[in-house]
Design an enzyme around this catalytic site. Structure first.
Site, mmCIF file in Angstrom:
data_model
loop_
_atom_site.group_PDB
_atom_site.id
_atom_site.type_symbol
_atom_site.label_atom_id
_atom_site.label_comp_id
_atom_site.label_asym_id
_atom_site.label_seq_id
_atom_site.Cartn_x
_atom_site.Cartn_y
_atom_site.Cartn_z
ATOM 1 N N ASN A 9 0.869 -1.188 0.000
ATOM 2 C CA ASN A 9 0.000 0.000 0.000
ATOM 3 C C ASN A 9 0.901 1.232 0.000
ATOM 4 O O ASN A 9 1.513 1.543 1.024
ATOM 5 C CB ASN A 9 -0.889 -0.034 1.248
ATOM 6 C CG ASN A 9 -1.698 1.238 1.425
ATOM 7 O OD1 ASN A 9 -1.828 2.034 0.492
ATOM 8 N ND2 ASN A 9 -2.254 1.419 2.617
ATOM 9 N N LYS A 11 -0.032 4.230 -0.232
ATOM 10 C CA LYS A 11 -0.712 5.392 0.359
ATOM 11 C C LYS A 11 -0.537 6.623 -0.547
ATOM 12 O O LYS A 11 -0.559 6.473 -1.756
ATOM 13 C CB LYS A 11 -0.213 5.653 1.774
ATOM 14 C CG LYS A 11 -0.192 4.378 2.628
ATOM 15 C CD LYS A 11 0.052 4.678 4.072
ATOM 16 C CE LYS A 11 0.226 3.376 4.839
ATOM 17 N NZ LYS A 11 0.111 3.531 6.263
ATOM 18 N N HIS A 93 -9.493 0.947 4.942
ATOM 19 C CA HIS A 93 -8.224 1.164 5.647
ATOM 20 C C HIS A 93 -8.475 2.138 6.798
ATOM 21 O O HIS A 93 -9.276 3.078 6.682
ATOM 22 C CB HIS A 93 -7.191 1.736 4.679
ATOM 23 C CG HIS A 93 -5.800 1.739 5.246
ATOM 24 N ND1 HIS A 93 -5.389 2.656 6.177
ATOM 25 C CD2 HIS A 93 -4.743 0.919 5.039
ATOM 26 C CE1 HIS A 93 -4.125 2.413 6.509
ATOM 27 N NE2 HIS A 93 -3.709 1.356 5.832
ATOM 28 N N GLU A 95 -6.885 4.553 7.861
ATOM 29 C CA GLU A 95 -6.647 5.969 7.534
ATOM 30 C C GLU A 95 -7.851 6.568 6.811
ATOM 31 O O GLU A 95 -8.179 7.742 6.985
ATOM 32 C CB GLU A 95 -5.352 6.102 6.716
ATOM 33 C CG GLU A 95 -4.138 5.857 7.610
ATOM 34 C CD GLU A 95 -2.886 5.381 6.894
ATOM 35 O OE1 GLU A 95 -2.845 5.429 5.651
ATOM 36 O OE2 GLU A 95 -1.959 4.927 7.590
ATOM 37 N N GLU A 163 -5.254 -5.131 10.552
ATOM 38 C CA GLU A 163 -4.277 -4.068 10.746
ATOM 39 C C GLU A 163 -4.578 -3.317 12.039
ATOM 40 O O GLU A 163 -5.402 -2.372 12.039
ATOM 41 C CB GLU A 163 -4.340 -3.080 9.575
ATOM 42 C CG GLU A 163 -3.998 -3.689 8.233
ATOM 43 C CD GLU A 163 -3.408 -2.647 7.305
ATOM 44 O OE1 GLU A 163 -2.304 -2.879 6.817
ATOM 45 O OE2 GLU A 163 -4.026 -1.592 7.106
ATOM 46 N N SER A 209 3.520 -2.313 10.351
ATOM 47 C CA SER A 209 4.961 -2.334 10.616
ATOM 48 C C SER A 209 5.624 -3.659 10.257
ATOM 49 O O SER A 209 6.547 -4.105 10.952
ATOM 50 C CB SER A 209 5.241 -1.956 12.071
ATOM 51 O OG SER A 209 4.849 -0.611 12.319
HETATM 52 C C1 PEP Z 1 -0.727 0.105 6.111
HETATM 53 O O1 PEP Z 1 -0.956 1.294 6.166
HETATM 54 O O2 PEP Z 1 -1.510 -0.637 5.495
HETATM 55 C C2 PEP Z 1 0.454 -0.393 6.783
HETATM 56 C C3 PEP Z 1 0.457 -1.627 7.167
HETATM 57 O O3 PEP Z 1 1.488 0.496 6.985
HETATM 58 P P1 PEP Z 1 2.950 0.170 7.596
HETATM 59 O O4 PEP Z 1 3.413 -1.134 6.987
HETATM 60 O O5 PEP Z 1 3.804 1.316 7.182
HETATM 61 O O6 PEP Z 1 2.783 0.040 9.064
#
Ligand code: PEP
Length: 253
Positions: A9, A11, A93, A95, A163, A209
């Protein structure tokens, strides 16, 4: 056995100059033993799909509107994503839920639109830190699953990404036991609602992460069929190392 899936992703990151990352990824994984999906910002879907043509890489969007077309300035319909070369779309998601006040019923409506356009939905669920601290994680996840996932999905048209909000972009991750508990719970809820055929064939991704250094141990957890990767998907070298760890992980399913 479920085929594993590594999804990136991007973003709101990426310009045309960054398309070289996808070329590097395709070169590093000419015949991958897992599915590989990249979800760039909308402006890069068409050129990325073109760059990925003839490779094993799939391209996805990061959101779509619930309507098929109409007066929705700035929005993108599911059929437009498909027309630009996307086969998948990330929905719900955290966000988007936070920045755009998206609720489970919005995610479900978008998922119905995506299914109608022939896209596979990657539906995200996850608890906040306060919800985990209050021991509400499974209640929250259960509500998100039943509220966000429409009827009529199949193991092909649905992917669920767990997530935890507090793990996204923070460098923090749940313990392996906590990841396993949630993934087993999601599997159980999918089997209960959709039957064992759909329930057992739907891929469950962990996101939050994931890095080259922690990927292998996460991929060994029961019912983790892959990852949704944010920051570490931006550089082909890092994402490639995660894909390699996924392909080396024990089969699931
Ligand atoms: C995400 O936003 O889907 C995500 C998992 O971000 P990150 O891997 O940077 O934590």
């Amino acid at each position: 056995m479920r085929r594993k899936l590594a999804a990136g992703n991007w973003k709101m990151n990426g310009l045309k100059a960054n398309l070289s990352e996808i070329e590097a990824l395709a070169t590093a994984h000419p015949a991958p033993g897992s599915d590989i999906l990249l979800c760039p910002p909308a402006t890069l879907i068409a050129p990325m799909a073109q760059a990925a043509s003839g490779t094993a890489l799939a391209i996805g969007g990061q959101d779509c509107h619930a309507a098929a077309s109409g007066a929705h300035t700035g929005d993108i319909a599911a059929a437009m994503l498909a027309d630009a070369g996307a086969s998948h779309v990330i929905l719900g998601h955290s966000e988007r839920r936070a920045d755009h006040d998206e609720h489970n019923e919005d995610v479900r409506a978008k998922a119905n639109a995506a299914l109608a356009a022939g896209l596979t939905c990657v539906i995200c669920v996850g608890e906040s830190e306060a919800q985990r601290d209050a021991s509400n994680t499974l209640d929250i996840i259960g509500g998100q699953l039943s509220g966000s996932i429409p009827d009529g999905v199949t193991g092909h048209s649905l992917v669920v990404a767990y997530e935890p909000i507090w793990a996204i972009g923070t460098g923090r991750t749940p313990t392996l036991e906590q990841i396993g508990e949630v993934h087993d719970f999601i599997r159980m809820r999918l089997e209960r609602r959709f039957g064992t055929g759909v329930g057992r064939s739907t891929r469950l991704l962990y996101g939050g992460s994931v890095k080259p250094g922690n990927a292998a141990e996460i991929f060994a957890v029961s019912n983790v069929d892959g990852a949704l990767v944010g920051g570490a998907s931006l550089k082909a070298a890092d994402f490639s190392a995660i894909i390699t760890a996924l392909e080396a992980a024990p089969p699931q399913g």
